[in-house]
Design an enzyme around this catalytic site. Structure first.
Site, PDB file in Angstrom:
ATOM      1  N   GLU A 189       0.817  -1.208   0.000  1.00  0.00           N
ATOM      2  CA  GLU A 189       0.000   0.000   0.000  1.00  0.00           C
ATOM      3  C   GLU A 189       0.860   1.271   0.000  1.00  0.00           C
ATOM      4  OE1 GLU A 189      -3.798   1.746   2.576  1.00  0.00           O
ATOM      5  OE2 GLU A 189      -2.609   0.097   3.373  1.00  0.00           O
ATOM      6  N   LYS A 228      -8.972   3.008  -2.899  1.00  0.00           N
ATOM      7  CA  LYS A 228      -9.400   2.429  -1.624  1.00  0.00           C
ATOM      8  C   LYS A 228     -10.807   2.927  -1.285  1.00  0.00           C
ATOM      9  CE  LYS A 228      -7.392   1.572   2.971  1.00  0.00           C
ATOM     10  NZ  LYS A 228      -6.188   1.851   3.809  1.00  0.00           N
ATOM     11  N   CYS A 259      -6.113  -3.011   1.624  1.00  0.00           N
ATOM     12  CA  CYS A 259      -6.003  -3.085   3.084  1.00  0.00           C
ATOM     13  C   CYS A 259      -7.362  -3.099   3.783  1.00  0.00           C
ATOM     14  CB  CYS A 259      -5.113  -1.954   3.603  1.00  0.00           C
ATOM     15  SG  CYS A 259      -4.491  -2.236   5.293  1.00  0.00           S
ATOM     16  N   LYS A 313      -1.302 -10.145  16.245  1.00  0.00           N
ATOM     17  CA  LYS A 313      -2.133  -9.710  15.124  1.00  0.00           C
ATOM     18  C   LYS A 313      -2.078 -10.647  13.923  1.00  0.00           C
ATOM     19  CE  LYS A 313      -3.397  -5.502  12.620  1.00  0.00           C
ATOM     20  NZ  LYS A 313      -3.039  -4.088  12.359  1.00  0.00           N
TER      21      LYS A 313
END
Length: 551
Positions: free
Chosen positions: A43, A111, A147, A179
């Protein structure tokens, strides 16, 4: 229609704002995979992630676009490119992925879901794009949700309904302890919902407080892991795809990744965060006070693992209250780490300042003022070394101390960066034991033990007055950290915290200290984000605040 396809993944470490350097990294990565059909980058790779308000500068937007258009010319032959970039269209700024193919910018996707929580403020700087549509890349319809677009269901559902065959997801997903499992479960749920295989490509590297761990992966349509890229290391790899008789794509088994335990992940995050902060900001190294205590010892170990012993300078700054054990332990730790080490006593400076303040302090008793003077003099000395020779001062306070204000402004808080800022004291002990038994991959420090056992075992003390220990002022750290876990990480109420078995008076006191110490935390240096609620980017409280849950 092709039945074989090759997608290269570039898990790399961009430098924020270094558009020319990031362009060269992209070209070098593409040169390694010239037989791929397409190579994907993370990204906003061309400028780095997250650019915050820097991305609002028209000059940066123009330079990024020029770099992408220049890179597009390379695609007259060889693989196509999916490049993350800011992009202005119709007067609006988007977080975009540009498809570069045939020597030009052949397509764009924007996005759709902009995160606006925790460390993210994308709604502040970007416009939300429409629901994404597939991009035809060398005969295959790739869905490119960016994302956050996979953290909600709409974008991937739209792509599946519009004929996407493979989901290729560029990410700037920050590290938090634990995570990786969250990402994997999230990706698996999107694969289950759409029936499509998914490539999850994450950024690597440290950017101020945030660290990106890489750990990219590929899931097939049955949710099995086909490829897993390493944590904490750059990687460029080609994934091999085959279309079956059912017209579905399957990725062939490729690279695997060894799952790391919690301590390994956190320690690697601290190393990478410090390494990139120092190197990307062009500091020659670091200097820190080595006190003979556990916080400074593990901070020194992280610094040596990140930068090498020759770039770490440690200074013992003893006062009349510094114990012989601390002197011995600091010396032993410095020798184990192989760092430049010196002793600069502060007693003469303390005495001189005492004389200077004798008149205004006349008739008063010694208290924390005199203790803080010692800490501030140490900060002055370390900053003098920094100014004279260039190394950044590394501070060594932990999250437990910063939570309750057990730190001196312009003293032990004085410095440029803090690897323990988001690490509670109980975690400091665990990490110290772990580092003595392990050496992280790529670490520049020595193998084996780097912290004397006595440092880990002895009661922590600031040594600012006779026979002082931390527990003179604070509850035992296992109790303090448990309360803070409730109040900070989980935002538990006073009643919920007490219900977990903690003494009400202690909880009330800790809550009060937490709130009144906000002004100190606002002036603290940045440090590596480890938890979902680090001070600064995640937990933003007002300094002026009369609210108390514990009434």
């Amino acid at each position: 229609m092709t039945d074989r396809y090759r997608i290269a993944l570039a898990q790399l470490n961009p430098v924020m704002g270094d558009i020319a350097g990031n362009l060269e990294k992209a070209r070098a990565a593409r040169a390694q995979v010239m037989d791929a059909d397409v190579i994907a980058f993370s990204e906003l790779f061309i400028v780095g992630y997250s650019p915050e308000d820097l991305v609002l500068k028209p000059a940066l937007q123009e330079d990024a676009r020029a770099a992408v258009e220049e890179l597009a010319k390379d695609t007259a032959s060889g693989p196509a490119i999916l490049m993350g970039t800011p992009w202005v269209d119709g007067g609006k700024l988007y977080n975009a992925v540009a498809l570069l193919d045939g020597g030009k910018v052949a397509g764009l996707t924007f996005k759709h879901d902009l995160p606006n929580y925790g460390v993210f403020d994308e709604k502040r700087v970007f416009a939300a794009g429409p629901l994404p549509r597939p991009m035809m890349v060398r005969g295959v319809a790739l869905g490119v949700p960016i994302c956050e677009d996979i953290w909600v269901q709409g974008a991937t559902d739209a792509l599946a309904q519009l004929g996407a065959e493979i989901l290729c997801v560029p990410n700037g997903s920050p590290f938090e302890a634990g995570k990786e499992d969250v990402r994997l479960k999230l990706a698996a749920s999107r694969v289950h919902e759409t029936g499509l295989p998914l490539l999850y490509l994450n950024q690597l590297g440290g950017q101020d407080e945030v660290v990106y761990d890489g750990a990219s992966f590929v899931l097939n349509a049955d949710q099995s892991i086909a490829v897993a890229l390493p944590d904490w290391a750059p990687a460029v790899t080609i994934t091999e795809w085959t279309r079956g008789s059912d017209r579905k794509w399957t990725c062939a088994p490729g690279d695997g990744n060894v799952v790391q335990d919690r301590s390994s992940q956190i320690y690697n995050a601290m190393v990478l965060g410090l390494r990139d902060y120092v190197n990307k900001n062009r500091f020659p190294g670091v200097v820190l006070g080595l006190s003979g205590g556990i916080d400074s010892a593990i901070s020194a170990a992280v610094a040596v693992d990140a930068l090498g012993a020759d770039r770490v300078r440690c200074v013992m700054l003893p006062s009349r209250y510094t114990s012989r054990e601390s002197l011995e332990d600091a010396d032993a730790c410095a020798r184990m780490l192989g760092v430049v080490y010196e002793t600069i006593p502060i007693e003469r400076a303390v005495a001189a300042l005492g004389e200077t303040l004798a008149a205004p302090f006349a008739g008063t008793k010694a208290d924390t003022t005199e203790e803080n003077i010692q800490s501030r003099l140490r900060g002055v000395i370390l900053m003098a070394i920094s100014n004279k020779f260039g190394p950044m001062v590394l501070t060594t306070g932990n999250k437990s101390e910063m939570s309750v204000g057990y730190a001196t402004l312009y003293g032990d808080m004085c410095g440029g960066y803090n690897v323990l800022k988001d690490i509670y004291k109980t975690e400091v002990f665990r990490l110290s034991h772990w580092r003595n038994q392990n050496s992280p991959a790529g670490a520049l420090g020595p193998q084996g033990r780097v912290i004397p056992e006595r440092i880990i075992e002895k009661p922590p003390s600031a040594e600012l007055k006779p026979d002082q220990t931390d527990q003179d002022s604070l509850p035992p750290y296992n109790i303090l950290d448990g309360i803070l876990e409730c109040l900070v990480e989980k935002e538990c109420s006073f009643e919920e915290t007490v219900a977990k078995g903690y003494d009400p008076a202690t909880v009330k006191r800790i809550e009060h200290l937490l709130y009144i110490s906000e002004y100190k935390r606002r002036q603290a240096p940045p440090g590596v984000k480890i938890s979902p609620r680090n001070f600064g980017r995640d937990r933003r409280y007002p300094i002026t605040n009369a609210f108390r849950d514990a009434r």
